[in-house]
Design an enzyme around this catalytic site. Structure first.
Site, PDB file in Angstrom:
ATOM      1  N   GLY A   1      41.684  47.170  39.136  1.00 32.87           N
ATOM      2  CA  GLY A   1      41.248  46.422  40.299  1.00 32.87           C
ATOM      3  C   GLY A   1      41.969  46.815  41.574  1.00 32.87           C
ATOM      4  O   GLY A   1      41.400  46.779  42.657  1.00 32.87           O
ATOM      5  N   MET A   2      43.247  47.214  41.443  1.00 35.72           N
ATOM      6  CA  MET A   2      44.014  47.505  42.649  1.00 35.72           C
ATOM      7  C   MET A   2      44.651  48.886  42.638  1.00 35.72           C
ATOM      8  O   MET A   2      45.230  49.297  43.631  1.00 35.72           O
ATOM      9  CB  MET A   2      45.095  46.437  42.835  1.00 35.72           C
ATOM     10  CG  MET A   2      46.024  46.284  41.645  1.00 35.72           C
ATOM     11  SD  MET A   2      47.220  44.948  41.816  1.00 35.72           S
ATOM     12  CE  MET A   2      48.434  45.704  42.877  1.00 35.72           C
ATOM     13  N   ALA A   3      44.534  49.618  41.535  1.00 33.51           N
ATOM     14  CA  ALA A   3      45.185  50.925  41.472  1.00 33.51           C
ATOM     15  C   ALA A   3      44.378  51.898  40.630  1.00 33.51           C
ATOM     16  O   ALA A   3      43.554  51.504  39.816  1.00 33.51           O
ATOM     17  CB  ALA A   3      46.593  50.781  40.892  1.00 33.51           C
TER      18      ALA A   3
ATOM     19  N   ASP B   1      48.845  38.182  31.673  1.00 32.64           N
ATOM     20  CA  ASP B   1      47.525  38.797  31.463  1.00 32.64           C
ATOM     21  C   ASP B   1      47.487  39.527  30.125  1.00 32.64           C
ATOM     22  O   ASP B   1      47.023  40.663  30.036  1.00 32.64           O
ATOM     23  CB  ASP B   1      47.193  39.758  32.611  1.00 32.64           C
ATOM     24  CG  ASP B   1      45.704  40.090  32.675  1.00 32.64           C
ATOM     25  OD1 ASP B   1      44.904  39.343  32.055  1.00 32.64           O
ATOM     26  OD2 ASP B   1      45.340  41.080  33.319  1.00 32.64           O
TER      27      ASP B   1
END
Length: 653
Positions: free
Chosen positions: A22-24, A135
């Site tokens: 999602g971010m990397a 998570d």
């Protein structure tokens, strides 16, 4: 942004993209200083201006870099070049646990417990360092080719404090694996990770997640409000102890779950030794309120009156209403008969009694409690226990729960402690891995293998052990041994592919665990299709996966095609005139010019209009054919791009 081929920090050469989050984005890279392959996680461009995301990105590196555990993906380096933020991590070859479940469906219970032990061991280390993952899910667990579970993506981990709320004010994680408190957006701690691990175990054992719905909100509500179907119902091959471990880990109330990863690890290890044992201790649940008799308002009013006054009222009522009184009497007699019959049945029924709580009692105390409750005492095979004193109760079946009742004379099965089982730790340094494992098992000890590189110890031999030899410990304890994997980088010899065909050269190089890149050049003095050069000379030793560039001879050959010009079809042809007045106005011939790529190859000023012309064209690729036909009507032009690699003929008409 394509980073392939870029050198970061004058050290890490980006080779290929291997995954996106999602971010990397995660790349496979080569560390040119330590001569090894690594994974480089790079923050996506859209987040580099967001300070909160950068903080989260850095916190991942700082959190995981402090952890050193064989079941946690290691972090080697962290930094940035301008707006390029990166983390360098251990490169793991394998599949995610989610991919394994998708391919195989439900997994065997022993394999599932083994994976759960490794995850719990990783969480134990993280939690002791005040790091909560938040998570845990099969997507974040990689199973290596050797079957080792590696927990990755501590991207939303955050050091625990007294006021830890979900990071950055949002609910982070994957809804199918949320704990109820996480779903509410409330306080999350180590016990939240254990709930998620329970869900992961549930999915491994059954092939399904415990809760599923059309929307994330619906799934979150199910985690908070509904009880999952017990995994043993979906997979009857699951032992009772493993079923109880999953149920305990997934309790809605965090206080009823395992309170630490260490506590859960203990039960997981015990389940492998005693699958059907009753050692999983379930904390007391809040029971239902007992059924009570609630008096009616009429009963209360009557009870307040004087007994004598009540008797007078009854006698007066009977005299005035004889028929009604008789009817009431008959009804009372009927119900009295029913009551007596029901009471007789109740007396013949077996009574139910509450199960006593035997936890922590001695054998004598527990046996007396069972017999006082009119239950049958059954003693199972005693077991060693490092925590429960000799002669005291380790477990009971059925497990004690408040207000839980069974019939009188039901069996209560108990396991009594034999006390601590002590053993001596053997010396295994210098042994092969298999020899060391056999020696530890012989001493009734568990083992954990930590693989590491070594320039001095041969591959497959024990470098060190974390518990000193000749030390007395409890049987069943886990002894960590460090085993050499050699230098850690496999090397191979480059084969000779000069003069080979392209296909043969590729096979030789790939069979040698090397990568191949092909270039082409034309050399008419050598055989077509054969390798002219290789970038790394044969016989040289290089790392596996090194790219070898081969240059293959590719001679371009001329091709010939036939062009047909149908003049009659294009000009309408020539007919002898029937009207003598038109003689001289209609020409019998036409001028024909043929050009190839702008150059004239044929020019005839007088060609019979009823004739068909053929012209051969030679070249190596595509050529432009132009024809010009001139007669009394003017000039007609036609063109066609002829692909000599595909076409052998073309007709203008």
């Amino acid at each position: 942004m394509n980073l392939e081929g870029r050198l970061i920090a004058n050290r890490y050469e980006i080779i290929e993209n291997v995954g996106n989050g999602g971010m990397a984005t995660v790349y496979r890279a080569k560390d040119h200083i330590l001569n090894r392959f690594v994974a480089v996680k790079i923050l996506k461009d859209e987040f580099t201006t967001d300070e909160e995301f950068i903080k989260r990105f850095r916190s991942e590196a700082q959190a995981v870099a402090s952890l050193n555990h064989p079941n946690i993906v290691g972090v080697y380096d962290v930094g940035n070049e301008g707006n390029l933020y990166y983390i360098v991590m251990e490169l793991i070859q394998g599949k995610t646990l989610k991919e394994v479940i998708s391919l195989e469906g439900k997994l065997s219970w022993k394999w599932s417990v083994n994976v759960a032990i490794q995850i719990a061991s990783a969480l134990e280390t993280a939690h002791k360092n005040n790091i909560v993952h938040r998570d845990i899910k099969p997507h974040n667990i990689i199973i290596t080719e050797e079957g080792i579970a590696k927990v990755t993506d501590f991207g939303i981990a955050k050091a625990v404090s007294n006021s830890t709320i979900t990071a950055f004010g949002t609910t982070i994680g994957s809804v199918h694996y949320f704990s109820p408190e996480h779903a509410r957006g409330g306080f999350t701690d180590a016990k939240s990770d254990l709930y998620s691990l329970g869900v992961v175990m549930y999915e491994m054992l059954t092939g399904k997640v415990p809760f599923d719905a059309d929307t994330p909100v619906s799934i979150a509500l199910m985690h908070m409000q509904q009880q999952a179907t017990q995994p043993i119902v979906l997979n009857p091959t699951i032992p009772s102890s493993v079923n109880k471990i999953v149920i305990k880990a997934m309790q809605k109330d965090a206080n009823l779950r395992y309170q630490s990863a260490s506590e859960m690890l203990k039960d997981l290890n015990m389940s492998l030794k005693n699958p059907d044992g009753n050692f999983v201790f379930m904390k007391d649940m809040e029971g239902d309120f007992p059924t009570q008799k609630i008096p009616t308002m009429y009963d209360e009013e009557i009870s307040k009156e004087n007994p004598e006054k009540k008797g007078q009222k009854k006698e007066s009522f009977i005299k005035k209403h004889k028929v009604l009184s008789f009817t009431i009497g008959a009804f009372l007699l009927f119900f009295l008969t029913i009551g007596i019959t029901y009471g007789g049945l109740k007396l013949t029924q077996v009574k139910e009694v509450e199960i006593p709580n035997l936890a922590g009692l001695t054998k004598e105390e527990a046996k007396k409690k069972v017999e006082d409750a009119k239950l049958v005492w059954v003693e199972l095979e005693p077991q060693f226990s490092p925590e429960i004193p000799e002669g005291s109760i380790i477990s009971q079946d059925p497990t004690y729960m408040e207000n839980f009742k069974v019939k009188e004379k039901s069996e209560i099965k108990v396991v009594i402690s034999k006390g601590q089982d002590l053993t001596m730790v053997p010396k295994v340094v210098g042994m092969t891995k298999d020899e060391a494992i056999a020696k530890l098992q012989e001493a009734n000890l568990l083992y954990e293998v930590v693989e590491e590189t070594s320039k001095t110890v041969e591959e497959g031999y024990v470098i060190s052990q974390e518990t000193e030899p000749n030390k007395q410990v409890n049987a069943g304890e886990t002894i960590k041994i460090h085993v050499s994997i050699g230098t850690g980088i496999e090397q191979v010899d480059v084969p000779n592919v000069l003069g080979k065909t392209e296909a043969d050269a590729k096979k030789l190089l790939t069979d040698a665990k090397l990568k191949v890149e092909v270039l082409y050049e034309e050399n008419k003095s050598n055989e077509n299709g054969k390798v002219l050069k290789q970038s790394i000379e044969s016989g040289k030793t290089v790392d596996v996966e090194t790219t070898v560039v081969i240059t293959v001879n590719k001679i371009i050959e001329n091709k010939t095609a036939t062009i047909t010009i149908d003049l009659k079809s294009i000009t309408g042809g020539y007919k002898e005139p029937t009207d003598t007045n038109t003689v001289g106005e209609v020409k019998k011939t036409a001028k024909v010019v043929i050009k190839v790529d702008g150059k004239s190859v044929s020019e005839d000023p007088s060609v019979d209009k009823n004739k068909t012309i053929k012209q051969q064209v030679t070249g190596t690729g595509s050529v432009l054919i132009e024809i010009e036909i001139t007669d009394e009507k003017g000039t007609t032009k036609r063109t066609h791009t002829l692909d000599l690699t595909k076409e052998t003929a073309y007709t203008f008409q």
